[in-house]
Design a protein around this motif. Structure first.
Motif, PDB file in Angstrom:
ATOM      1  N   TYR A   1       0.824  -1.213   0.000  1.00  0.00           N
ATOM      2  CA  TYR A   1       0.000   0.000   0.000  1.00  0.00           C
ATOM      3  C   TYR A   1       0.861   1.266   0.000  1.00  0.00           C
ATOM      4  CZ  TYR A   1      -4.493  -2.348   0.549  1.00  0.00           C
ATOM      5  OH  TYR A   1      -5.627  -3.102   0.331  1.00  0.00           O
ATOM      6  N   ALA A   2       1.931   1.269   0.766  1.00  0.00           N
ATOM      7  CA  ALA A   2       2.805   2.445   0.812  1.00  0.00           C
ATOM      8  C   ALA A   2       3.397   2.725  -0.568  1.00  0.00           C
ATOM      9  CB  ALA A   2       3.918   2.238   1.840  1.00  0.00           C
ATOM     10  N   LYS A   3       3.841   1.673  -1.249  1.00  0.00           N
ATOM     11  CA  LYS A   3       4.472   1.861  -2.564  1.00  0.00           C
ATOM     12  C   LYS A   3       3.463   2.066  -3.682  1.00  0.00           C
ATOM     13  CE  LYS A   3       8.793  -0.393  -1.377  1.00  0.00           C
ATOM     14  NZ  LYS A   3       9.650  -1.605  -1.489  1.00  0.00           N
ATOM     15  N   CYS A   4       2.194   1.810  -3.403  1.00  0.00           N
ATOM     16  CA  CYS A   4       1.130   2.102  -4.366  1.00  0.00           C
ATOM     17  C   CYS A   4       0.478   3.454  -4.082  1.00  0.00           C
ATOM     18  CB  CYS A   4       0.072   0.994  -4.360  1.00  0.00           C
ATOM     19  SG  CYS A   4       0.632  -0.542  -5.134  1.00  0.00           S
ATOM     20  N   GLY A   5       1.100   4.225  -3.200  1.00  0.00           N
ATOM     21  CA  GLY A   5       0.624   5.580  -2.939  1.00  0.00           C
ATOM     22  C   GLY A   5      -0.448   5.706  -1.882  1.00  0.00           C
TER      23      GLY A   5
ATOM     24  N   GLY B   1       7.720   3.542   4.657  1.00  0.00           N
ATOM     25  CA  GLY B   1       6.574   4.008   3.879  1.00  0.00           C
ATOM     26  C   GLY B   1       6.349   5.493   4.039  1.00  0.00           C
ATOM     27  N   TYR B   2       6.398   5.970   5.272  1.00  0.00           N
ATOM     28  CA  TYR B   2       6.287   7.413   5.503  1.00  0.00           C
ATOM     29  C   TYR B   2       7.441   8.153   4.825  1.00  0.00           C
ATOM     30  CZ  TYR B   2       2.500   7.219   8.982  1.00  0.00           C
ATOM     31  OH  TYR B   2       1.290   7.060   9.619  1.00  0.00           O
ATOM     32  N   GLY B   3       8.628   7.567   4.898  1.00  0.00           N
ATOM     33  CA  GLY B   3       9.811   8.234   4.361  1.00  0.00           C
ATOM     34  C   GLY B   3       9.733   8.495   2.874  1.00  0.00           C
ATOM     35  N   ILE B   4       9.300   7.488   2.085  1.00  0.00           N
ATOM     36  CA  ILE B   4       9.268   7.676   0.638  1.00  0.00           C
ATOM     37  C   ILE B   4       8.172   8.651   0.207  1.00  0.00           C
ATOM     38  CG2 ILE B   4      10.327   5.458   0.079  1.00  0.00           C
ATOM     39  CD1 ILE B   4       7.557   4.329  -0.478  1.00  0.00           C
TER      40      ILE B   4
ATOM     41  N   ILE C   1      16.694   7.651   5.578  1.00  0.00           N
ATOM     42  CA  ILE C   1      16.085   7.973   4.280  1.00  0.00           C
ATOM     43  C   ILE C   1      14.932   8.947   4.470  1.00  0.00           C
ATOM     44  CG2 ILE C   1      14.706   7.012   2.380  1.00  0.00           C
ATOM     45  CD1 ILE C   1      16.437   4.480   2.579  1.00  0.00           C
ATOM     46  N   SER C   2      14.139   8.728   5.513  1.00  0.00           N
ATOM     47  CA  SER C   2      13.016   9.626   5.813  1.00  0.00           C
ATOM     48  C   SER C   2      13.516  11.039   6.082  1.00  0.00           C
ATOM     49  CB  SER C   2      12.238   9.116   7.031  1.00  0.00           C
ATOM     50  OG  SER C   2      11.701   7.835   6.790  1.00  0.00           O
ATOM     51  N   CYS C   3      14.558  11.147   6.873  1.00  0.00           N
ATOM     52  CA  CYS C   3      15.137  12.462   7.170  1.00  0.00           C
ATOM     53  C   CYS C   3      15.671  13.122   5.914  1.00  0.00           C
ATOM     54  CB  CYS C   3      16.250  12.328   8.207  1.00  0.00           C
ATOM     55  SG  CYS C   3      15.680  11.864   9.860  1.00  0.00           S
TER      56      CYS C   3
ATOM     57  N   ASP D   1       8.958   8.058  -8.288  1.00  0.00           N
ATOM     58  CA  ASP D   1      10.184   7.808  -9.034  1.00  0.00           C
ATOM     59  C   ASP D   1      11.129   6.981  -8.173  1.00  0.00           C
ATOM     60  OD1 ASP D   1      11.335   9.576  -7.214  1.00  0.00           O
ATOM     61  OD2 ASP D   1      11.751  11.152  -8.667  1.00  0.00           O
ATOM     62  N   THR D   2      12.373   6.830  -8.583  1.00  0.00           N
ATOM     63  CA  THR D   2      13.306   5.985  -7.830  1.00  0.00           C
ATOM     64  C   THR D   2      13.704   6.612  -6.508  1.00  0.00           C
ATOM     65  OG1 THR D   2      15.111   6.976  -9.094  1.00  0.00           O
ATOM     66  CG2 THR D   2      14.279   4.838  -9.839  1.00  0.00           C
ATOM     67  N   SER D   3      13.425   7.894  -6.358  1.00  0.00           N
ATOM     68  CA  SER D   3      13.816   8.597  -5.142  1.00  0.00           C
ATOM     69  C   SER D   3      12.715   8.595  -4.088  1.00  0.00           C
ATOM     70  CB  SER D   3      14.205  10.037  -5.490  1.00  0.00           C
ATOM     71  OG  SER D   3      14.479  10.787  -4.329  1.00  0.00           O
ATOM     72  N   ARG D   4      11.484   8.929  -4.512  1.00  0.00           N
ATOM     73  CA  ARG D   4      10.410   9.129  -3.542  1.00  0.00           C
ATOM     74  C   ARG D   4       9.069   9.294  -4.254  1.00  0.00           C
ATOM     75  NH1 ARG D   4      10.290  14.456  -0.496  1.00  0.00           N
ATOM     76  NH2 ARG D   4       8.063  14.036  -0.653  1.00  0.00           N
ATOM     77  N   PHE D   5       8.031   9.590  -3.486  1.00  0.00           N
ATOM     78  CA  PHE D   5       6.732   9.964  -4.026  1.00  0.00           C
ATOM     79  C   PHE D   5       6.640  11.479  -4.112  1.00  0.00           C
ATOM     80  CE2 PHE D   5       5.492   5.680  -3.088  1.00  0.00           C
ATOM     81  CZ  PHE D   5       4.379   5.423  -3.877  1.00  0.00           C
TER      82      PHE D   5
END
Length: 462
Positions: free
Chosen positions: A135-139, A165-168, A199-201, A444-448
């Motif tokens: 779910y996190a990676k599907c937005g 999930g929060y981080g991306i 990563i989140s930071c 993208d490969t970095s984040r949402f």
């Protein structure tokens, strides 16, 4: 487990000669061996020759496809499994859900979740962990949190999945808050927890917090940093423009930094247009021996950005001579359960004519609102008019245009890209949200990136 393909083939040959290949357990184990050794073509060929097959056979080939980056093929095998009348088990769902995550195939992922609920698989923590990640990676990070909240038992992977999930999604404060909740339970964070936290930071620009928890990881939690932690820290400092501090940080590492550590610094040099440091960093990477095309592409693009076309061409020639190829940009979108993929300048889609017509209409509306193409993001030495057309045909814009003509008015759009979204597309999508009055999300490969009313939640920091 040893990735020992040579001995694996030898044992397969002995099984074949002794006539034991008809034994389903022997066949399934052989299939799994080929998949885990990374020779997916051999695994698929072996699977197709198997008779009979069971759910273990399908689970092995689906898992093999996902592990080897062939998630779409994994979904195809899952469909075949359903058509064959074999019911998926828990292991199959654990293989399928990561495929849905990778492809951002929300409809398939939601169905997999529903099936897992009906079959009682969600009593298994590992299934719920995979559902959270999906779910996190599907937005759908809010749904991921609902799944998290409803779990009776959580392990460290559960917490790590939700923090990541929060981080991306650029929700660094939520990641930190959840990390504090984890500590309150008495459960000890592990090295993956801190990778997710750093990563989140990084994605939220929380430099001081990232520095604090990197040091706390060592001093308070007694976790020795791995190379991945150092990459995260270089990325954190580099994104914030602290390039000299990032370089000093690398030079003080207790072990020799690899190409990925220097690559994180090179990426930051590209973001902040620091050519001198980029050239120095690139030399370090080439001395170590580049392991991918990434460093070549970053340096070549930086030279192109500055109009140093001969230098850019020289880097591309070096890249070619060393046998590295750049992955073409590709964006895809799920429309009613069907995945549609686009590459830059793609004309292969059946509705290409309507897609490009819609793009031209969007461009007119965007220009009325003040949009100007950022021509520096075209890394070819061509005329400005041609540069504008090249930018207009970037894969993410094609996917968005297709979504607009396919979805009902006002319906949100979700696009996934295999590379970092370019600066011009990032700017253009802000204007598209204003023209179409839609929310647009790009992974993208970095984040949402969550675009709404002409603004992206990343704050142009990605």
């Amino acid at each position: 487990k040893l990735i020992d393909l040579s001995n694996g083939r030898g044992i397969h040959n002995r099984i074949l000669k002794s006539g034991h290949l008809s034994d389903l357990m022997a066949s399934n184990t052989t299939l799994s061996m080929y998949a885990k050794c990374g020779v997916l073509d051999d695994a698929v060929r072996f699977f197709q020759e198997m008779n009979p097959r069971d759910r273990v056979s399908y689970g092995a080939v689906i898992s093999g496809c996902v592990q080897n980056g062939k998630s779409l093929q994994a979904l195809d095998f899952f469909h075949n499994m359903q058509f064959s009348g074999i019911d998926p088990d828990k292991a199959t769902m654990l293989a399928l859900l990561p495929a849905c995550s990778h492809l951002a195939a929300l409809k398939y992922g939601t169905c997999a979740h529903g099936y897992s609920v009906v079959c009682g698989f969600v009593a298994d923590t590992s299934i719920c962990n995979a559902v959270i990640d999906m779910y996190a990676k599907c937005g759908k990070v809010k749904i991921a949190r609902k799944v998290f909240n409803r779990m009776d038992k959580r392990d460290i992977v559960t917490w790590n999945s939700m923090i990541a999930g929060y981080g991306i999604h650029g929700l660094g404060s939520d990641s930190l808050s959840l990390f504090h909740d984890l500590r309150a339970t008495g459960m000890k964070p592990d090295d993956i927890t801190f990778i997710s936290l750093l990563i989140s930071c990084s994605h939220s620009g929380l430099v001081d917090e990232g520095k604090y928890w990197f040091n706390a990881m060592i001093q308070e939690f007694h976790i020795a940093p791995r190379v991945d932690h150092y990459i995260c820290m270089v990325d954190l400092l580099g994104r914030a423009g602290l390039l000299d501090e990032a370089k000093t940080f690398i030079e003080k590492m207790p072990f020799t930094p690899n190409v990925y550590v220097w690559g994180a610094l090179l990426a930051a040099c590209k973001i902040h247009n620091n050519v001198e440091l980029a050239e120095e960093t690139s030399k370090r990477i080439h001395n170590l021996g580049p392991e991918s095309s990434g460093s070549f592409v970053l340096l070549s693009n930086l030279y192109s950005w500055l109009g140093r076309w001969e230098d850019a061409a020289s880097v591309r020639i070096m890249q070619r001579d060393q046998g590295f190829k750049k992955s073409p940009g590709c964006s895809w979108i799920d429309i009613n359960g069907t995945l549609h993929a686009f590459t830059g300048g793609d004309c292969s889609h059946p509705q290409s004519e309507q897609i490009y017509q819609k793009l031209e209409e969007l461009l007119v509306g965007m220009k009325k609102l003040g949009y100007q193409a950022v021509l520096a993001f075209v890394f070819q030495d061509v005329e400005d008019e041609e540069k504008e057309q090249i930018l207009l045909r970037h894969s993410e814009k094609l996917a968005i245009s297709f979504a607009i003509i396919s979805l009902s008015p006002g319906q949100p759009i979700f696009v996934t890209k295999n590379l970092r979204v370019c600066g011009d597309c990032h700017n253009a999508i802000k204007y598209i949200t204003l023209v179409t009055k839609r929310e647009i999300m790009v992974r993208d490969t970095s984040r949402f990136h969550h675009f709404k009313d002409g603004v992206c939640n990343c704050g142009d920091f990605w």
